[in-house]
Design a protein around this motif. Sequence first.
Motif, PDB file in Angstrom:
ATOM      1  N   ARG A 158       0.856  -1.183   0.000  1.00 43.44           N
ATOM      2  CA  ARG A 158       0.000   0.000   0.000  1.00 43.44           C
ATOM      3  C   ARG A 158       0.900   1.243   0.000  1.00 43.44           C
ATOM      4  O   ARG A 158       1.825   1.364   0.812  1.00 43.44           O
ATOM      5  CB  ARG A 158      -0.912  -0.001   1.229  1.00 43.44           C
ATOM      6  N   GLY A 195      -5.294   4.038   7.497  1.00 41.59           N
ATOM      7  CA  GLY A 195      -4.817   2.720   7.904  1.00 41.59           C
ATOM      8  C   GLY A 195      -3.397   2.418   7.475  1.00 41.59           C
ATOM      9  O   GLY A 195      -2.565   3.311   7.312  1.00 41.59           O
ATOM     10  N   HIS A 196      -3.112   1.143   7.281  1.00 44.13           N
ATOM     11  CA  HIS A 196      -1.762   0.635   7.025  1.00 44.13           C
ATOM     12  C   HIS A 196      -1.199   1.192   5.715  1.00 44.13           C
ATOM     13  O   HIS A 196      -1.826   1.106   4.661  1.00 44.13           O
ATOM     14  CB  HIS A 196      -1.802  -0.901   6.963  1.00 44.13           C
ATOM     15  N   ASP A 251       2.593   1.045   3.534  1.00 52.09           N
ATOM     16  CA  ASP A 251       3.932   0.450   3.484  1.00 52.09           C
ATOM     17  C   ASP A 251       4.990   1.450   3.045  1.00 52.09           C
ATOM     18  O   ASP A 251       6.105   1.452   3.561  1.00 52.09           O
ATOM     19  CB  ASP A 251       3.934  -0.743   2.518  1.00 52.09           C
ATOM     20  N   ARG A 254       3.213   5.657  11.361  1.00 50.01           N
ATOM     21  CA  ARG A 254       4.179   4.710  11.912  1.00 50.01           C
ATOM     22  C   ARG A 254       3.636   4.010  13.153  1.00 50.01           C
ATOM     23  O   ARG A 254       4.096   2.928  13.509  1.00 50.01           O
ATOM     24  CB  ARG A 254       5.487   5.428  12.225  1.00 50.01           C
ATOM     25  N   VAL A 258       0.718   2.838  13.164  1.00 49.40           N
ATOM     26  CA  VAL A 258       0.004   1.729  12.530  1.00 49.40           C
ATOM     27  C   VAL A 258       0.993   0.727  11.952  1.00 49.40           C
ATOM     28  O   VAL A 258       0.830  -0.494  12.090  1.00 49.40           O
ATOM     29  CB  VAL A 258      -0.933   2.255  11.425  1.00 49.40           C
ATOM     30  N   ASN A 259       2.046   1.231  11.293  1.00 50.37           N
ATOM     31  CA  ASN A 259       3.049   0.361  10.676  1.00 50.37           C
ATOM     32  C   ASN A 259       4.444   0.912  10.977  1.00 50.37           C
ATOM     33  O   ASN A 259       4.945   1.788  10.264  1.00 50.37           O
ATOM     34  CB  ASN A 259       2.843   0.268   9.162  1.00 50.37           C
ATOM     35  N   MET A 311       7.107   1.275   8.086  1.00 51.44           N
ATOM     36  CA  MET A 311       6.820   2.083   6.899  1.00 51.44           C
ATOM     37  C   MET A 311       8.089   2.785   6.410  1.00 51.44           C
ATOM     38  O   MET A 311       8.840   3.367   7.183  1.00 51.44           O
ATOM     39  CB  MET A 311       5.747   3.131   7.206  1.00 51.44           C
TER      40      MET A 311
END
Length: 582
Positions: free
Chosen positions: A56, A115-116, A118, A144, A146-147, A150
């Motif tokens: 994503r 949301g997420h 990458d 970050r 969330v992920n 990233m």
Amino acid sequence: MTLQLRQYQQEAEEAVFSYWQEEPGNPLIDLATGCGKSLLMASLIKRLVEGWPEMRILVATHVAELIEQNFLELIGIWPFAPAGIYSAGLGKRDAHSQIIFAGIQTVHNKAAHIGHVDVLMVDECHLIPANSNTMYGRFIAALRAVNPDMKILGLTATPYRLDSGRLDEGDDRLFDQVVYTYGIADGVREGFLAPLSSKATATVLDMKGVGRLGGDYKQSAMQEAVDKLDVTRAAVDEIVAKGADRRSWLCFCSGVDHALHVRDEIRSRGISCETITGETPKEERRRIIADFKSYKVKALTNNSVLTTGFNHKGVDLIAALRPTLSVSLYVQMMGRGTRPIYAPHMPLDTAEQRIAAIKAGPKSSCLVLDFAGLVDRHGPVDMVQPKTPGKGDGEAPMRLCPQDGFDKHGRPGCGEKLHASVRICTCCGFEFDIDDSPKITSYAADTPIMSIAEPESRVVTERTFFSHPGKGGKPDSVKISYRCGMVLINEWACPGHKGFAKTKSDRLWLAHQGLRPFPSSPLEWLQRQEELAPTAEIIVKPRDKYWDVIEHIVGERPPANDNVPAAENNNLADWERDEIPY
């Protein structure tokens, strides 16, 4: 649409992937204005999603025009891309597409909704403030959360902030390394950008006593110092006189009132002119820009709102009526004039053909009238370096092509601003006396808008290779020392690196008739150095107190050794055969 990247775009893309193969950090691409960041991003996105189908990606920037431009570029090469737009300015709020083109003003507090992510790509990333408590800072921190893994990729033409700090330096840096650079000088040299030309101006804006705030002049005080009727009339007189043969004038002003006053003065001369400010309604802004691009309006004034996200190839005169201490803002303003217009039906396959097509077209160069003294303060636009805070405000070395003089060949001067190292005027051919030492002065006419120092040829009497240890955990390289008379000039090849550095190393090896496969380490290079033909001459160009080797003249190979096989380089790809600059 078949995707066709220019060679430097291919190299930039490979540099990103090479970096991520070795490092988990955040790379930065430094690509001059007008060199196709949108297409490069589109190609990167397509390659990432095709390689990792679940990935994503979010592309963030600050201007609606750029959001739309970047989205359309991707759709142009990938019509069914799973992409959407999240921008209040464009009336779209797609938070769930796999690929999102977003306006930071709209999404800065919407990370949880999105949301997420990458990979976060930031266009015009020099606008990310150092302070983490800002829209960008809060948005990145929330993504970050969330992920944590990233990755962030930055793209800009100016890899430094308003306060002159580089984006890849300092404890607060967001980006770890500039992985690829392609500057204005590269684009002009290869015919992808139009050159800038700067003439002396009689009118000079006086900024004495104007206070500073946040790394630049105080806005209200700056406008008060600049927005004076007699000064505006004198500047417009010069614009009208020197821009008589120019089709599109772009004027950067020091405030809303100043932009309106400059507009009114231009109109009083019977010339069509409009103004865009931050307060201009969206539809009116679109109409004005459309009229400017179609040449219905000759001049356009603004208060620095058209420094990014505005593209009009026809701009062939820039009037700098907006002083700034920001290197980034200076380069961004000047970049509005570098997009080329090629003469139709002329070949564009080589640098020489592209340059000829620019010269034969309706815009051979963009004239810069620097009333604000920007080039005096910051230096040639293709050689600027951010100043270290507290290190002073020194000005750049210069010379001025004399308007009232003749050279030894009887050629008259033209008043062009030139770098101190230039011996022949790039505009009119005036040849300076070789004993005429460069002058360093503070006159407004004394600094060039571009450095076009003439390269020099040096005969090589000896060439030696050394293994050079890498720094900071980087691979070792090959130090190449050329003895030219009593002078040693050094160059480095990086056969053990990745990306552009490796590509450049392979080109040098290939140009000297080395065999395939290419060396993969300095040790292998040294072991196989007998394969290389000698270097007869090098073409060098000054950079600070050093010389850059920009071209090699390869000599004749010694009589063949029966134990060494003949080179088999006839199977080169087109770009390797045609684009090697050696």
